[in-house]
Write an enzyme that holds these catalytic residues in place. Structure first.
Site, short mmCIF file in Angstrom:
data_model
loop_
_atom_site.label_atom_id
_atom_site.label_comp_id
_atom_site.label_asym_id
_atom_site.label_seq_id
_atom_site.Cartn_x
_atom_site.Cartn_y
_atom_site.Cartn_z
N LYS A 113 47.30 36.48 43.68
CA LYS A 113 46.44 36.75 44.83
C LYS A 113 46.00 35.42 45.42
O LYS A 113 45.72 34.47 44.68
CB LYS A 113 45.22 37.57 44.37
CG LYS A 113 44.29 38.00 45.51
CD LYS A 113 43.15 38.89 44.99
CE LYS A 113 42.22 39.34 46.10
NZ LYS A 113 41.13 40.22 45.63
N SER A 129 40.33 44.70 48.02
CA SER A 129 40.84 43.58 48.75
C SER A 129 42.19 43.05 48.26
O SER A 129 42.83 42.26 48.96
CB SER A 129 39.83 42.43 48.69
OG SER A 129 39.68 41.97 47.36
N SER A 154 38.28 46.06 43.87
CA SER A 154 39.46 45.50 44.56
C SER A 154 40.75 45.42 43.76
O SER A 154 41.79 45.10 44.31
CB SER A 154 39.15 44.12 45.08
OG SER A 154 38.44 44.23 46.28
#
Ligand code: GLN
Length: 486
Positions: free
Chosen positions: A76, A151, A175
């Site tokens: 990420k 997210s 998330s």
């Protein structure tokens, strides 16, 4: 073969049936070909990845390489990667190249994994749909008109479309679990303090926790065993030996008690999601576990408490982005001073959701309001945590839905922050309590994936992964895949 699990690839690598360089090239080509449809990567690391793969191949040839040596993964874009652009989904960091690796990235590098690239995310991890990214929304591989969740939507979509066998992600209020649910993959957020936050760009420090996403629990266990560590550089890291989560996957579920919270099946839950999740829990019962209805009476305070605490912490954490030390710097006009530099850099480089949170947080922390908002939210947080302490006196795991609805259309909730915030009604309480949570695919609603959430007591990651793996041995929801990825 694009859909092989990490454990299968690892075996093929060890037997030298495939080289890490071939595997890496294979996934880089898939990304190049398929990702324009999903927008799940912000950066790909072609050259560096091949160098890492060659180094892994040399280690594998010697014969005593670590379990994940040569496996390509994605990080990420919230994790700092030395020499590789790290944007956190923001215009503010659109030019930021860190001089160091996050501890998690370092742990994976030491294990010989290959970094394919950096995945798209909501700006500074604020969002539930991946629509707040400066780099554009991520499209859900199951329905490209729908969101991938957020997210960590980039990591989830990349795993779902088999552009990478696994990925790192972070979870401040849901998330990892919510996008895992919406994209039909397995994701786990461990206990707060189990994975180092060093080099993981901070959103709300008392809630942020790194974790992993993969196509099944067995792979998630392999990844988490590598990512977790004690880290003296993170003062909230917990000094406790890391388990090999792969060792307990095959334990029987006989005798396990599963708590099913009444509050997780009430208002706001899509009725089809409810029946799908209930059927999954019935399946777990068939494997020998007992279920017990439990109450988590302060659940309704979780979203309001979170939306005071998380913005308060973010307003402090994001003050470092001032146009001087990191990232974006506004062009000043003649006569403008340092004040204008701060104001204009931040006004020009932060998106609306980030600004909204900074304003709410600064307000909640200001003199005269602190007791009314922040102190109250902290009290609610303690009550929520106590609910779980009581529940875990009677049950081993808690199960329920991950998200109230399947993936929704891109744009559908964009103008309604509260509707967006309610996406996390079932995930936020675990972050407030610091507990581990995971999501596994358990069926389909409206032809889109639906996730079962598993919540464990502190450091019960092994038991959670065990229950998830047993469920995945008995069912095949985790092996379905989106239509056009072959
Ligand atoms: N959706 C929640 C938020 O917007 C949680 C985000 C997260 O876990 N990073 O804050």
């Amino acid at each position: 073969m694009y859909n092989n699990s990490i454990s299968i690839w690892a075996e093929k690598l060890r037997k030298r049936e495939v080289s890490s360089a071939e595997l890496t090239q294979f996934f880089l080509k898939r990304i190049e070909k398929l990702d324009p449809q999903y927008n799940s990567f912000i950066t790909t690391c072609n050259e560096q990845a091949l160098a890492q793969a060659n180094a892994a191949d040399a280690l594998l040839a010697k014969g005593d390489a670590p379990a994940l040596c040569g496996i390509p993964i994605a990080h990420k874009d919230i994790f700092c990667t030395r020499g590789v652009l790290t944007t956190c989904g923001s215009k503010m960091l659109a030019n930021f190249v860190p001089p160091y690796n996050a501890t998690s990235v370092e742990n994976f590098a030491r294990a010989g994994t290959v970094t394919l690239g950096k995945t798209n995310m909501d700006e500074f991890a604020m969002g539930s749909s991946n629509e707040t990214s400066f780099f554009g929304p991520v499209k859900n591989p199951w329905d490209k008109e729908c969101v991938a969740g957020g997210s960590s939507g980039g990591s989830a979509a990349a795993v779902a479309a088999c552009l990478t066998p696994g990925a790192t992600a972070t979870d401040t209020g849901g998330s990892i679990r919510q996008p895992a649910s919406l994209c039909g993959i397995t994701g786990i957020k461990p206990t707060y303090g189990r994975v180092s936050r060093w080099g993981m760009i901070a959103f709300a420090s008392s809630l942020d926790q790194g974790g992993v996403m993969a196509r099944n629990a067995q792979d998630a266990a392999l990844l988490l065993s590598t990512m977790a560590s004690f880290d003296a550089k993170d003062s909230t890291s917990i000094e406790r030996p890391v388990e090999d989560y792969s060792h307990t996957l095959n334990t029987s579920l006989e005798g396990l008690t599963i708590g099913v919270p009444d509050e997780y099946f009430g208002e706001g839950l899509n009725p089809e999601t409810a029946t799908t999740v209930q059927a999954a829990i019935a399946e777990i019962e068939k494997l020998g576990a007992k279920t017990k209805a439990i109450q988590l009476p302060h659940t309704k305070l979780a979203v309001p408490a979170y939306y005071v605490i998380a913005p308060a912490e973010c307003s402090a954490n994001l003050s470092r982005f001032d146009g001087v030390r990191y990232g974006y710097r506004a062009e000043l006009k003649e006569g403008e001073g340092v004040e204008a530099l701060y104001v204009r850099s931040r006004s020009e480089a932060f998106g609306d959701e980030v600004k909204r949170r900074i304003m709410v947080g600064a307000y909640a922390l200001s003199a005269g309001y602190y007791d009314a908002y922040y102190a109250q939210a902290q009290k609610a947080r303690r009550l929520i945590q106590q609910d779980f302490v009581e529940a875990f006196k009677e049950v081993d795991l808690i199960m329920g839905p991950t998200a109230p609805n399947p993936a929704f259309k891109i744009g559908a909730k964009g103008n309604d922050p509260v509707a967006m915030y309610l996406e996390d009604i079932f995930t936020i309480a675990t972050n407030l309590a610091g507990l581990p949570g995971m999501s596994i695919p358990c069926g389909f609603v409206d032809n889109k994936p639906c996730g079962l959430q598993i919540i464990g007591n502190y450091f019960a990651e092994g038991r959670m992964l065990n229950a998830a793996h047993q469920f995945q041995c008995a069912t095949d929801f985790h092996s379905f895949e989106p239509a056009d990825i072959a």
